[in-house]
Design a protein around this motif. Structure first.
Motif, PDB file in Angstrom:
ATOM      1  N   ASN A  71      34.677  93.183 -74.186  1.00  0.00           N
ATOM      2  CA  ASN A  71      33.958  92.295 -73.265  1.00  0.00           C
ATOM      3  C   ASN A  71      34.283  90.831 -73.523  1.00  0.00           C
ATOM      4  O   ASN A  71      34.438  90.043 -72.585  1.00  0.00           O
ATOM      5  N   ILE A  72      34.386  90.457 -74.784  1.00  0.00           N
ATOM      6  CA  ILE A  72      34.739  89.076 -75.121  1.00  0.00           C
ATOM      7  C   ILE A  72      36.134  88.763 -74.616  1.00  0.00           C
ATOM      8  O   ILE A  72      36.365  87.706 -74.000  1.00  0.00           O
ATOM      9  N   GLU A  73      37.074  89.665 -74.842  1.00  0.00           N
ATOM     10  CA  GLU A  73      38.453  89.452 -74.370  1.00  0.00           C
ATOM     11  C   GLU A  73      38.490  89.343 -72.844  1.00  0.00           C
ATOM     12  O   GLU A  73      39.167  88.475 -72.301  1.00  0.00           O
ATOM     13  N   ARG A  74      37.761  90.208 -72.169  1.00  0.00           N
ATOM     14  CA  ARG A  74      37.714  90.156 -70.706  1.00  0.00           C
ATOM     15  C   ARG A  74      37.090  88.848 -70.238  1.00  0.00           C
ATOM     16  O   ARG A  74      37.547  88.244 -69.261  1.00  0.00           O
ATOM     17  N   ALA A  75      36.044  88.414 -70.932  1.00  0.00           N
ATOM     18  CA  ALA A  75      35.389  87.155 -70.562  1.00  0.00           C
ATOM     19  C   ALA A  75      36.328  85.973 -70.744  1.00  0.00           C
ATOM     20  O   ALA A  75      36.399  85.089 -69.877  1.00  0.00           O
ATOM     21  N   LEU A  76      37.063  85.955 -71.848  1.00  0.00           N
ATOM     22  CA  LEU A  76      37.989  84.845 -72.097  1.00  0.00           C
ATOM     23  C   LEU A  76      39.122  84.849 -71.071  1.00  0.00           C
ATOM     24  O   LEU A  76      39.489  83.793 -70.544  1.00  0.00           O
ATOM     25  N   ASP A  77      39.672  86.037 -70.777  1.00  0.00           N
ATOM     26  CA  ASP A  77      40.721  86.124 -69.756  1.00  0.00           C
ATOM     27  C   ASP A  77      40.194  85.650 -68.405  1.00  0.00           C
ATOM     28  O   ASP A  77      40.865  84.896 -67.687  1.00  0.00           O
ATOM     29  N   ALA A  78      38.999  86.101 -68.054  1.00  0.00           N
ATOM     30  CA  ALA A  78      38.401  85.710 -66.774  1.00  0.00           C
ATOM     31  C   ALA A  78      38.127  84.206 -66.732  1.00  0.00           C
ATOM     32  O   ALA A  78      38.338  83.561 -65.696  1.00  0.00           O
TER      33      ALA A  78
ATOM     34  N   ALA B 176      31.659  85.857 -65.136  1.00  0.00           N
ATOM     35  CA  ALA B 176      31.186  87.213 -65.442  1.00  0.00           C
ATOM     36  C   ALA B 176      31.676  88.193 -64.389  1.00  0.00           C
ATOM     37  O   ALA B 176      32.147  89.292 -64.717  1.00  0.00           O
ATOM     38  N   LYS B 177      31.581  87.802 -63.126  1.00  0.00           N
ATOM     39  CA  LYS B 177      32.042  88.674 -62.034  1.00  0.00           C
ATOM     40  C   LYS B 177      33.536  88.955 -62.170  1.00  0.00           C
ATOM     41  O   LYS B 177      33.976  90.096 -62.047  1.00  0.00           O
ATOM     42  N   GLN B 178      34.323  87.915 -62.438  1.00  0.00           N
ATOM     43  CA  GLN B 178      35.769  88.079 -62.611  1.00  0.00           C
ATOM     44  C   GLN B 178      36.074  89.007 -63.789  1.00  0.00           C
ATOM     45  O   GLN B 178      37.007  89.799 -63.736  1.00  0.00           O
ATOM     46  N   ALA B 179      35.261  88.917 -64.830  1.00  0.00           N
ATOM     47  CA  ALA B 179      35.466  89.747 -66.027  1.00  0.00           C
ATOM     48  C   ALA B 179      34.992  91.180 -65.824  1.00  0.00           C
ATOM     49  O   ALA B 179      35.335  92.057 -66.622  1.00  0.00           O
ATOM     50  N   GLY B 180      34.191  91.406 -64.790  1.00  0.00           N
ATOM     51  CA  GLY B 180      33.649  92.741 -64.567  1.00  0.00           C
ATOM     52  C   GLY B 180      32.525  93.081 -65.519  1.00  0.00           C
ATOM     53  O   GLY B 180      32.308  94.243 -65.862  1.00  0.00           O
ATOM     54  N   ILE B 181      31.821  92.047 -65.975  1.00  0.00           N
ATOM     55  CA  ILE B 181      30.671  92.246 -66.859  1.00  0.00           C
ATOM     56  C   ILE B 181      29.479  91.513 -66.264  1.00  0.00           C
ATOM     57  O   ILE B 181      29.626  90.662 -65.388  1.00  0.00           O
ATOM     58  N   GLY B 182      28.304  91.841 -66.729  1.00  0.00           N
ATOM     59  CA  GLY B 182      27.105  91.171 -66.240  1.00  0.00           C
ATOM     60  C   GLY B 182      26.932  89.793 -66.854  1.00  0.00           C
ATOM     61  O   GLY B 182      27.466  89.496 -67.928  1.00  0.00           O
ATOM     62  N   ARG B 183      26.160  88.971 -66.166  1.00  0.00           N
ATOM     63  CA  ARG B 183      25.886  87.628 -66.698  1.00  0.00           C
ATOM     64  C   ARG B 183      25.158  87.703 -68.029  1.00  0.00           C
ATOM     65  O   ARG B 183      25.411  86.909 -68.927  1.00  0.00           O
ATOM     66  N   VAL B 184      24.242  88.663 -68.165  1.00  0.00           N
ATOM     67  CA  VAL B 184      23.494  88.813 -69.415  1.00  0.00           C
ATOM     68  C   VAL B 184      24.471  89.126 -70.552  1.00  0.00           C
ATOM     69  O   VAL B 184      24.353  88.572 -71.650  1.00  0.00           O
TER      70      VAL B 184
END
Length: 194
Positions: free
Chosen positions: A18-25, A42-50
């Motif tokens: 999730n951290i890697e996806r967030a950083l990439d996003a 968060a949307k770009q990363a495919g994870i929730g804002r929380v």
């Protein structure tokens, strides 16, 4: 309920992903739109804002992590540049490779400069600056570069010229293909013996 080691390990692996996806996003979003929100990232990363806020308490914290990652990856790339031989030729190779990295990350760097304290940005650049310092000092020692101005000043100016070129390219006043020659000429005007 008792959590097994495997469950904890899986969660940690999931958190790392999730951290890697967030950083990439964040890189993608901030490069496209410097004012991108945490919700958009968060949307770009495919994870929730929380989930995003669980890893990065604020946009500033996320920007810091993104810049640290960009600088670290750039430093790894610059470590591969051949700095042997003539200090002048080595510095030109380093400048051209540095420019490529600055050009790729110029929007993220602009976001960082707007949101992070200058001392934090400087500290993130400590490792790349050490490489430049060693090269400039070698050139000063062998007479290739002037030694009548502080090496720290020479490094600071080189850094500013690189990032200034990024700003000029972003503003459309300099073509990206012209920037390496302009940067090199400007830096050697600073470093060449008079």
């Amino acid at each position: 309920m008792v959590r097994t080691t495997a469950a904890v390990g899986a969660k940690r692996a999931d958190a790392v992903r999730n951290i890697e996806r967030a950083l990439d996003a964040a890189v993608t979003c901030l490069s496209a739109r410097p004012s991108a929100t945490m919700a958009e990232i968060a949307k770009q990363a495919g994870i929730g804002r929380v989930t995003l806020y669980g890893h990065f308490a604020s946009r500033t914290e996320l920007v810091d992590a993104v810049v640290a990652r960009v600088v670290e990856r750039g430093d790894e790339a610059l470590a591969q540049v051949d700095l042997d031989g003539d200090p002048r030729a080595a510095l030109e190779r380093l400048i051209r490779n540095s420019w490529r990295l600055v050009d790729e990350a110029r929007t993220v760097v602009a976001v960082a400069e707007a949101e992070l304290p200058p001392e934090r940005i400087r500290s993130l650049h400590d490792s790349p600056a050490a490489r430049v310092q060693a090269l400039i000092e070698r050139g000063r020692d062998d007479g290739s570069f002037r030694d009548d101005t502080p090496v720290t000043w020479q490094i600071a100016v080189l850094h500013q010229v690189l990032h200034g070129a990024g700003a000029e390219v972003a503003a459309g006043r300099v073509a990206p293909a012209d920037a390496p020659d302009l940067i090199t000429a400007t830096v050697f005007d600073l470093l060449d013996r008079r």
